[in-house]
Design an enzyme around this catalytic site. Structure first.
Site, PDB file in Angstrom:
ATOM      1  N   GLY A  36      43.079  36.050  23.772  1.00 49.03           N
ATOM      2  CA  GLY A  36      44.561  36.655  23.990  1.00 49.03           C
ATOM      3  C   GLY A  36      45.505  34.678  23.671  1.00 49.03           C
ATOM      4  O   GLY A  36      46.547  34.497  23.053  1.00 49.03           O
ATOM      5  N   HIS A  37      45.015  34.247  24.943  1.00 49.82           N
ATOM      6  CA  HIS A  37      45.288  32.974  25.710  1.00 49.82           C
ATOM      7  C   HIS A  37      45.087  32.245  23.970  1.00 49.82           C
ATOM      8  O   HIS A  37      46.150  30.700  24.458  1.00 49.82           O
ATOM      9  CB  HIS A  37      44.665  32.313  26.224  1.00 49.82           C
ATOM     10  CG  HIS A  37      44.933  32.991  27.938  1.00 49.82           C
ATOM     11  ND1 HIS A  37      43.697  33.904  28.341  1.00 49.82           N
ATOM     12  CD2 HIS A  37      46.121  33.938  28.849  1.00 49.82           C
ATOM     13  CE1 HIS A  37      44.054  34.902  30.240  1.00 49.82           C
ATOM     14  NE2 HIS A  37      44.947  34.484  29.835  1.00 49.82           N
ATOM     15  N   GLN A  61      52.234  36.681  42.909  1.00 47.34           N
ATOM     16  CA  GLN A  61      52.659  37.759  42.106  1.00 47.34           C
ATOM     17  C   GLN A  61      51.461  39.020  42.197  1.00 47.34           C
ATOM     18  O   GLN A  61      51.156  39.941  41.930  1.00 47.34           O
ATOM     19  CB  GLN A  61      52.586  37.752  40.610  1.00 47.34           C
ATOM     20  CG  GLN A  61      51.345  37.181  40.412  1.00 47.34           C
ATOM     21  CD  GLN A  61      51.551  36.792  38.733  1.00 47.34           C
ATOM     22  OE1 GLN A  61      52.063  35.683  38.212  1.00 47.34           O
ATOM     23  NE2 GLN A  61      50.586  37.106  37.716  1.00 47.34           N
ATOM     24  N   LYS A 149      50.568  42.205  25.694  1.00 43.07           N
ATOM     25  CA  LYS A 149      50.107  43.003  26.351  1.00 43.07           C
ATOM     26  C   LYS A 149      50.952  43.400  27.725  1.00 43.07           C
ATOM     27  O   LYS A 149      51.119  44.373  28.390  1.00 43.07           O
ATOM     28  CB  LYS A 149      48.925  42.444  26.251  1.00 43.07           C
ATOM     29  CG  LYS A 149      47.710  43.408  27.226  1.00 43.07           C
ATOM     30  CD  LYS A 149      46.133  43.015  27.904  1.00 43.07           C
ATOM     31  CE  LYS A 149      46.324  42.056  28.827  1.00 43.07           C
ATOM     32  NZ  LYS A 149      46.805  42.956  30.198  1.00 43.07           N
ATOM     33  N   GLN A 153      56.463  42.349  32.002  1.00 41.81           N
ATOM     34  CA  GLN A 153      56.463  40.584  32.407  1.00 41.81           C
ATOM     35  C   GLN A 153      57.394  39.660  31.284  1.00 41.81           C
ATOM     36  O   GLN A 153      58.675  39.349  31.748  1.00 41.81           O
ATOM     37  CB  GLN A 153      54.905  39.971  32.246  1.00 41.81           C
ATOM     38  CG  GLN A 153      55.488  38.292  32.239  1.00 41.81           C
ATOM     39  CD  GLN A 153      54.128  38.040  32.671  1.00 41.81           C
ATOM     40  OE1 GLN A 153      53.617  38.526  33.942  1.00 41.81           O
ATOM     41  NE2 GLN A 153      53.332  37.740  31.575  1.00 41.81           N
ATOM     42  N   MET A 184      42.157  42.315  24.895  1.00 40.94           N
ATOM     43  CA  MET A 184      42.134  41.447  25.609  1.00 40.94           C
ATOM     44  C   MET A 184      42.913  40.734  26.764  1.00 40.94           C
ATOM     45  O   MET A 184      43.687  41.353  27.468  1.00 40.94           O
ATOM     46  CB  MET A 184      41.837  40.005  25.204  1.00 40.94           C
ATOM     47  CG  MET A 184      41.383  39.904  23.372  1.00 40.94           C
ATOM     48  SD  MET A 184      40.007  38.834  23.375  1.00 40.94           S
ATOM     49  CE  MET A 184      39.019  39.662  22.194  1.00 40.94           C
ATOM     50  N   ARG A 187      40.298  40.352  32.960  1.00 44.31           N
ATOM     51  CA  ARG A 187      39.782  41.600  34.383  1.00 44.31           C
ATOM     52  C   ARG A 187      38.727  42.357  33.403  1.00 44.31           C
ATOM     53  O   ARG A 187      38.188  43.094  33.763  1.00 44.31           O
ATOM     54  CB  ARG A 187      40.904  42.324  34.442  1.00 44.31           C
ATOM     55  CG  ARG A 187      41.963  41.640  35.085  1.00 44.31           C
ATOM     56  CD  ARG A 187      42.411  43.239  36.152  1.00 44.31           C
ATOM     57  NE  ARG A 187      43.871  42.607  37.316  1.00 44.31           N
ATOM     58  CZ  ARG A 187      44.939  41.625  36.696  1.00 44.31           C
ATOM     59  NH1 ARG A 187      45.828  41.898  36.258  1.00 44.31           N
ATOM     60  NH2 ARG A 187      45.717  41.360  38.590  1.00 44.31           N
TER      61      ARG A 187
HETATM   62  O1  PAF Z   1      50.734  36.540  32.996  1.00 44.70           O
HETATM   63  C1  PAF Z   1      50.240  35.297  33.368  1.00 44.70           C
HETATM   64  O2  PAF Z   1      49.367  34.969  33.866  1.00 44.70           O
HETATM   65  C2  PAF Z   1      50.987  35.445  34.667  1.00 44.70           C
HETATM   66  O3  PAF Z   1      51.816  37.290  35.394  1.00 44.70           O
HETATM   67  C3  PAF Z   1      51.879  33.720  34.332  1.00 44.70           C
HETATM   68  C4  PAF Z   1      53.079  34.661  33.542  1.00 44.70           C
HETATM   69  C5  PAF Z   1      51.286  33.016  34.272  1.00 44.70           C
HETATM   70  C6  PAF Z   1      52.614  33.942  35.866  1.00 44.70           C
HETATM   71  O4  PAF Z   1      51.444  34.234  37.276  1.00 44.70           O
END
Ligand code: PAF
Length: 282
Positions: A36-37, A61, A149, A153, A184, A187
């Protein structure tokens, strides 16, 4: 690939790059890269002259009983993967760099943070909005890439960017899935073999609900019940929420109409998994 730990040195470097009129793409992450990244990184590489990835497991967070300490940290393999993707810059700030002593300022996006994940993760979106605002001010990218996903956010960050006049454009990349449909996530590594097999029912149930909603008229509550039934009959997961929401406003709906999102969160043991599906209702 250049690696920076300090804001000052990153900004000095970016100043030189921006003087060359380069377009900057930015992918904020908490590391433990998965496909995904990588797909967001590729999108940024295709669309920009220079791509920056941040890796920061953001403490603000996470709630006091959440998995901040357990969150996977894999600097070595992340560096290798980013290098393979030809990423120009990785920014690894420390907690002290992002939250120096005396830090007192947070960003709160209202309303759309109060339900779904926000109902159960009290200050989660306050932490996300704050850290992302800091990154936007540090990097000043032309475009920032986020994944579908984490749909709530993405909405929260889009809202903040619009409300606070950040000039960065936000692009949302589709959810990247394993072959069997599981979204993906960093976790997923915490799932046992049995939980991993059962976890495919999250997306399966979402797809079945979408099909059902597109066949004939159905109330959101009945769709939510259908999803709960599929998950309960096929897994030992405990469901935190299953909610139908308006695909434009992210607010809960009483009737299905137009662009719709169904979002869910579940616990497989201690591992929290989220997923969602977007479609046009009949
Ligand atoms: O989605 C994430 O990995 C986090 O919430 C982010 C956007 C990097 C902020 O810490």
């Amino acid at each position: 690939m250049k690696i920076f730990n300090s804001t000052k040195s990153l900004q000095q470097h970016l100043k030189k790059e921006k003087a060359k009129n380069k377009s900057i793409g930015f992918v904020p992450t908490m590391g433990a890269f998965h496909k995904g990244h990588l797909s967001l990184m590729r999108k940024s590489r295709r669309e920009n002259d220079l791509t920056i990835v941040s890796v920061f497991v953001n403490p603000t967070q996470f709630g006091p009983n959440e998995d901040f300490k357990k969150y996977p940290r894999q600097k070595k393999s992340d560096d290798l993967l980013a290098k393979k993707e030809n990423i120009d810059i990785i920014f690894y700030p420390s907690i002290k760099e992002m939250y120096p002593s005396g830090f007192l300022t947070y960003i709160e996006v209202e309303d759309i943070t109060k339900h779904l994940c926000g109902q159960f993760r009290k200050n989660h979106f306050k932490g996300v909005a704050t850290v992302v605002a800091k990154f936007l001010n540090i990097v000043k990218p032309h475009t920032m890439y986020l994944g579908q996903k984490d749909i709530q956010q993405a909405f929260v960050i889009k809202r903040m960017v619009q409300d606070l006049n950040f000039s960065t454009q936000i692009k949302i990349g589709e959810t990247i899935r394993e072959k069997d449909g599981l979204a993906m996530s960093s976790r997923n590594a915490h799932l046992s073999k049995t939980q991993r097999k059962e976890a495919i029912y999250l997306y399966k149930s979402l797809k079945m609900a979408k099909q059902r909603a597109q066949k004939s008229t159905i109330k959101p509550k009945r769709l939510e019940t259908l999803i709960r039934k599929i998950i309960n009959e096929n897994t030992k997961a405990s469901i935190q929420y299953v909610t139908c929401i308006d695909g434009k406003t992210l607010m809960p709906i009483k009737h299905l109409h137009g662009r719709t999102i169904i979002a869910l969160a579940t616990y497989f043991g201690k591992t929290r998994l989220i997923d969602n599906i977007i479609f046009n209702a009949r």
